[in-house]
Write a protein that holds these residues in place. Structure first.
Motif, PDB file in Angstrom:
ATOM      1  N   VAL A  71       0.842  -1.197   0.000  1.00 23.41           N
ATOM      2  CA  VAL A  71       0.000   0.000   0.000  1.00 23.41           C
ATOM      3  C   VAL A  71       0.877   1.246   0.000  1.00 23.41           C
ATOM      4  CG1 VAL A  71      -1.975  -1.067   1.169  1.00 23.41           C
ATOM      5  CG2 VAL A  71      -0.193   0.033   2.523  1.00 23.41           C
ATOM      6  N   ASP A  72       0.305   2.340  -0.474  1.00 25.63           N
ATOM      7  CA  ASP A  72       0.944   3.653  -0.435  1.00 25.63           C
ATOM      8  C   ASP A  72       0.045   4.616   0.319  1.00 25.63           C
ATOM      9  OD1 ASP A  72       3.207   2.966  -1.935  1.00 25.63           O
ATOM     10  OD2 ASP A  72       2.287   3.549  -3.834  1.00 25.63           O
ATOM     11  N   PHE A  73       0.694   5.581   0.994  1.00 24.43           N
ATOM     12  CA  PHE A  73       0.008   6.648   1.712  1.00 24.43           C
ATOM     13  C   PHE A  73       0.494   7.969   1.139  1.00 24.43           C
ATOM     14  CE2 PHE A  73       0.959   3.166   4.617  1.00 24.43           C
ATOM     15  CZ  PHE A  73      -0.252   2.907   5.226  1.00 24.43           C
ATOM     16  N   PRO A  74      -0.375   8.742   0.503  1.00 18.89           N
ATOM     17  CA  PRO A  74       0.062  10.054   0.001  1.00 18.89           C
ATOM     18  C   PRO A  74       0.545  10.932   1.153  1.00 18.89           C
ATOM     19  CG  PRO A  74      -2.055   9.443  -0.938  1.00 18.89           C
ATOM     20  CD  PRO A  74      -1.762   8.456   0.159  1.00 18.89           C
ATOM     21  N   ALA A  75       1.644  11.636   0.902  1.00 19.92           N
ATOM     22  CA  ALA A  75       2.230  12.522   1.907  1.00 19.92           C
ATOM     23  C   ALA A  75       2.947  13.652   1.176  1.00 19.92           C
ATOM     24  CB  ALA A  75       3.201  11.746   2.791  1.00 19.92           C
ATOM     25  N   GLU A  76       3.489  14.562   1.939  1.00 14.11           N
ATOM     26  CA  GLU A  76       4.227  15.675   1.359  1.00 14.11           C
ATOM     27  C   GLU A  76       5.607  15.732   1.984  1.00 14.11           C
ATOM     28  OE1 GLU A  76       3.694  20.388   1.468  1.00 14.11           O
ATOM     29  OE2 GLU A  76       1.959  19.321   0.645  1.00 14.11           O
ATOM     30  N   ARG A  77       6.602  15.975   1.131  1.00 16.98           N
ATOM     31  CA  ARG A  77       7.984  16.098   1.604  1.00 16.98           C
ATOM     32  C   ARG A  77       8.626  17.246   0.841  1.00 16.98           C
ATOM     33  NH1 ARG A  77      12.377  11.301   2.287  1.00 16.98           N
ATOM     34  NH2 ARG A  77      14.022  12.622   3.085  1.00 16.98           N
ATOM     35  N   GLY A  79       7.555  20.095   0.263  1.00 18.22           N
ATOM     36  CA  GLY A  79       6.577  20.776  -0.574  1.00 18.22           C
ATOM     37  C   GLY A  79       6.133  20.016  -1.808  1.00 18.22           C
ATOM     38  N   ARG A  80       6.507  18.743  -1.931  1.00 15.13           N
ATOM     39  CA  ARG A  80       6.078  17.966  -3.104  1.00 15.13           C
ATOM     40  C   ARG A  80       5.429  16.661  -2.654  1.00 15.13           C
ATOM     41  NH1 ARG A  80      10.182  14.090  -4.928  1.00 15.13           N
ATOM     42  NH2 ARG A  80      11.892  14.200  -3.461  1.00 15.13           N
ATOM     43  N   LEU A  81       4.568  16.167  -3.529  1.00 12.41           N
ATOM     44  CA  LEU A  81       3.849  14.925  -3.240  1.00 12.41           C
ATOM     45  C   LEU A  81       4.808  13.739  -3.305  1.00 12.41           C
ATOM     46  CD1 LEU A  81       1.182  13.294  -2.856  1.00 12.41           C
ATOM     47  CD2 LEU A  81       1.056  13.192  -5.352  1.00 12.41           C
ATOM     48  N   ILE A  82       4.753  12.905  -2.267  1.00 13.53           N
ATOM     49  CA  ILE A  82       5.465  11.631  -2.255  1.00 13.53           C
ATOM     50  C   ILE A  82       4.481  10.567  -1.789  1.00 13.53           C
ATOM     51  CG2 ILE A  82       7.703  12.687  -1.751  1.00 13.53           C
ATOM     52  CD1 ILE A  82       7.314  11.453   1.160  1.00 13.53           C
ATOM     53  N   LEU A  83       4.879   9.333  -1.868  1.00 15.75           N
ATOM     54  CA  LEU A  83       4.066   8.236  -1.356  1.00 15.75           C
ATOM     55  C   LEU A  83       4.871   7.469  -0.331  1.00 15.75           C
ATOM     56  CD1 LEU A  83       2.563   7.047  -4.751  1.00 15.75           C
ATOM     57  CD2 LEU A  83       1.415   8.367  -2.979  1.00 15.75           C
ATOM     58  N   LEU A  84       4.336   7.403   0.885  1.00 18.13           N
ATOM     59  CA  LEU A  84       4.913   6.525   1.890  1.00 18.13           C
ATOM     60  C   LEU A  84       4.518   5.114   1.498  1.00 18.13           C
ATOM     61  CD1 LEU A  84       4.033   8.550   5.102  1.00 18.13           C
ATOM     62  CD2 LEU A  84       6.197   8.523   3.844  1.00 18.13           C
ATOM     63  N   CYS A  85       5.427   4.182   1.612  1.00 20.34           N
ATOM     64  CA  CYS A  85       5.235   2.840   1.072  1.00 20.34           C
ATOM     65  C   CYS A  85       5.386   1.809   2.186  1.00 20.34           C
ATOM     66  CB  CYS A  85       6.284   2.631  -0.027  1.00 20.34           C
ATOM     67  SG  CYS A  85       6.123   1.106  -0.936  1.00 20.34           S
ATOM     68  N   TRP A  86       4.459   0.870   2.250  1.00 20.06           N
ATOM     69  CA  TRP A  86       4.483  -0.172   3.284  1.00 20.06           C
ATOM     70  C   TRP A  86       3.857  -1.438   2.720  1.00 20.06           C
ATOM     71  CZ3 TRP A  86       0.550  -2.881   5.815  1.00 20.06           C
ATOM     72  CH2 TRP A  86       0.930  -3.589   6.946  1.00 20.06           C
ATOM     73  N   ARG A  87       4.313  -2.584   3.226  1.00 20.69           N
ATOM     74  CA  ARG A  87       3.673  -3.841   2.846  1.00 20.69           C
ATOM     75  C   ARG A  87       3.648  -4.780   4.037  1.00 20.69           C
ATOM     76  NH1 ARG A  87       7.935  -6.703  -1.305  1.00 20.69           N
ATOM     77  NH2 ARG A  87       9.744  -6.365   0.004  1.00 20.69           N
ATOM     78  N   LEU A  88       2.730  -5.720   3.969  1.00 18.33           N
ATOM     79  CA  LEU A  88       2.595  -6.702   5.043  1.00 18.33           C
ATOM     80  C   LEU A  88       3.946  -7.330   5.347  1.00 18.33           C
ATOM     81  CD1 LEU A  88      -0.698  -8.688   4.286  1.00 18.33           C
ATOM     82  CD2 LEU A  88      -0.170  -7.360   6.333  1.00 18.33           C
ATOM     83  N   TYR A  95       9.590   3.461   4.287  1.00 12.09           N
ATOM     84  CA  TYR A  95      10.030   3.753   2.920  1.00 12.09           C
ATOM     85  C   TYR A  95       9.116   4.769   2.260  1.00 12.09           C
ATOM     86  CZ  TYR A  95      12.783  -0.461   3.556  1.00 12.09           C
ATOM     87  OH  TYR A  95      13.653  -1.397   4.041  1.00 12.09           O
ATOM     88  N   TRP A  96       9.639   5.409   1.232  1.00  9.39           N
ATOM     89  CA  TRP A  96       8.860   6.341   0.427  1.00  9.39           C
ATOM     90  C   TRP A  96       9.362   6.260  -1.012  1.00  9.39           C
ATOM     91  CZ3 TRP A  96      10.763  10.617  -2.269  1.00  9.39           C
ATOM     92  CH2 TRP A  96      12.127  10.901  -2.053  1.00  9.39           C
ATOM     93  N   HIS A  97       8.548   6.804  -1.916  1.00 13.94           N
ATOM     94  CA  HIS A  97       8.961   6.922  -3.319  1.00 13.94           C
ATOM     95  C   HIS A  97       8.174   8.034  -3.981  1.00 13.94           C
ATOM     96  CE1 HIS A  97       5.330   4.860  -4.815  1.00 13.94           C
ATOM     97  NE2 HIS A  97       5.487   4.031  -3.801  1.00 13.94           N
ATOM     98  N   ASP A  98       8.716   8.503  -5.098  1.00 15.95           N
ATOM     99  CA  ASP A  98       8.002   9.487  -5.899  1.00 15.95           C
ATOM    100  C   ASP A  98       6.821   8.795  -6.576  1.00 15.95           C
ATOM    101  OD1 ASP A  98       9.595  11.866  -5.525  1.00 15.95           O
ATOM    102  OD2 ASP A  98      11.160  10.869  -6.700  1.00 15.95           O
ATOM    103  N   PRO A  99       5.755   9.546  -6.861  1.00 17.02           N
ATOM    104  CA  PRO A  99       4.583   8.929  -7.492  1.00 17.02           C
ATOM    105  C   PRO A  99       4.876   8.241  -8.818  1.00 17.02           C
ATOM    106  CG  PRO A  99       4.020  11.103  -6.658  1.00 17.02           C
ATOM    107  CD  PRO A  99       5.514  10.950  -6.515  1.00 17.02           C
ATOM    108  N   ASP A 100       5.874   8.711  -9.551  1.00 19.66           N
ATOM    109  CA  ASP A 100       6.144   8.122 -10.869  1.00 19.66           C
ATOM    110  C   ASP A 100       7.177   6.992 -10.853  1.00 19.66           C
ATOM    111  OD1 ASP A 100       8.165   9.895 -10.223  1.00 19.66           O
ATOM    112  OD2 ASP A 100       8.457  10.578 -12.280  1.00 19.66           O
ATOM    113  N   THR A 101       7.746   6.668  -9.692  1.00 20.07           N
ATOM    114  CA  THR A 101       8.753   5.603  -9.657  1.00 20.07           C
ATOM    115  C   THR A 101       8.219   4.288  -9.113  1.00 20.07           C
ATOM    116  OG1 THR A 101       9.570   6.240  -7.469  1.00 20.07           O
ATOM    117  CG2 THR A 101      10.647   7.231  -9.408  1.00 20.07           C
TER     118      THR A 101
END
Length: 110
Positions: A71-77, A79-88, A95-101
């Motif tokens: 799953v991803d959780f939208p967040a801001e870092r 001043g830009r949109l990032i996605l916090l990333c987690w899995r079971l 972890y985090w990643h850019d929306p396009d990566t």
């Protein structure tokens, strides 16, 4: 939030497995009356999966892969949109990643 999320993702993964296992039997029984225990099991699993997706979406959580619980959780870092990333299986959101990566672009939180 992670304990509840773990529970929902586990239930959704099991529901998906039920649907995969029983789907062919349901398809075969559809030529008859389409009912029976296979049909009910499939319907219950589909309902659980739909409810889980709606619940996660309502919380702003983006389900990427029900099988791995990604799953991803939208967040801001900065001043830009990032996605916090987690899995079971992971203890915390680390972890985090850019929306396009996507997942291949995962980087540890600092």
């Amino acid at each position: 939030m992670l304990p509840e999320l773990r529970d929902w993702l586990a239930r959704m993964r099991e529901a998906r497995q039920v649907m995969l296992r029983s789907g062919e039997r349901v398809k075969e029984s559809a030529t008859g009356n389409g009912g029976g225990p296979e049909g009910q099991e499939y319907t219950d699993a589909a309902r659980t999966l739909k409810e889980g997706v709606e619940r996660l979406s309502g919380e702003g959580i983006i389900l990427r892969d029900v099988e791995t619980g990604l799953v991803d959780f939208p967040a801001e870092r900065d001043g830009r949109l990032i996605l916090l990333c987690w899995r079971l299986g992971e203890d915390s959101v680390s972890y985090w990643h850019d929306p396009d990566t996507g997942f291949p672009g995962r980087r540890p939180l600092e």
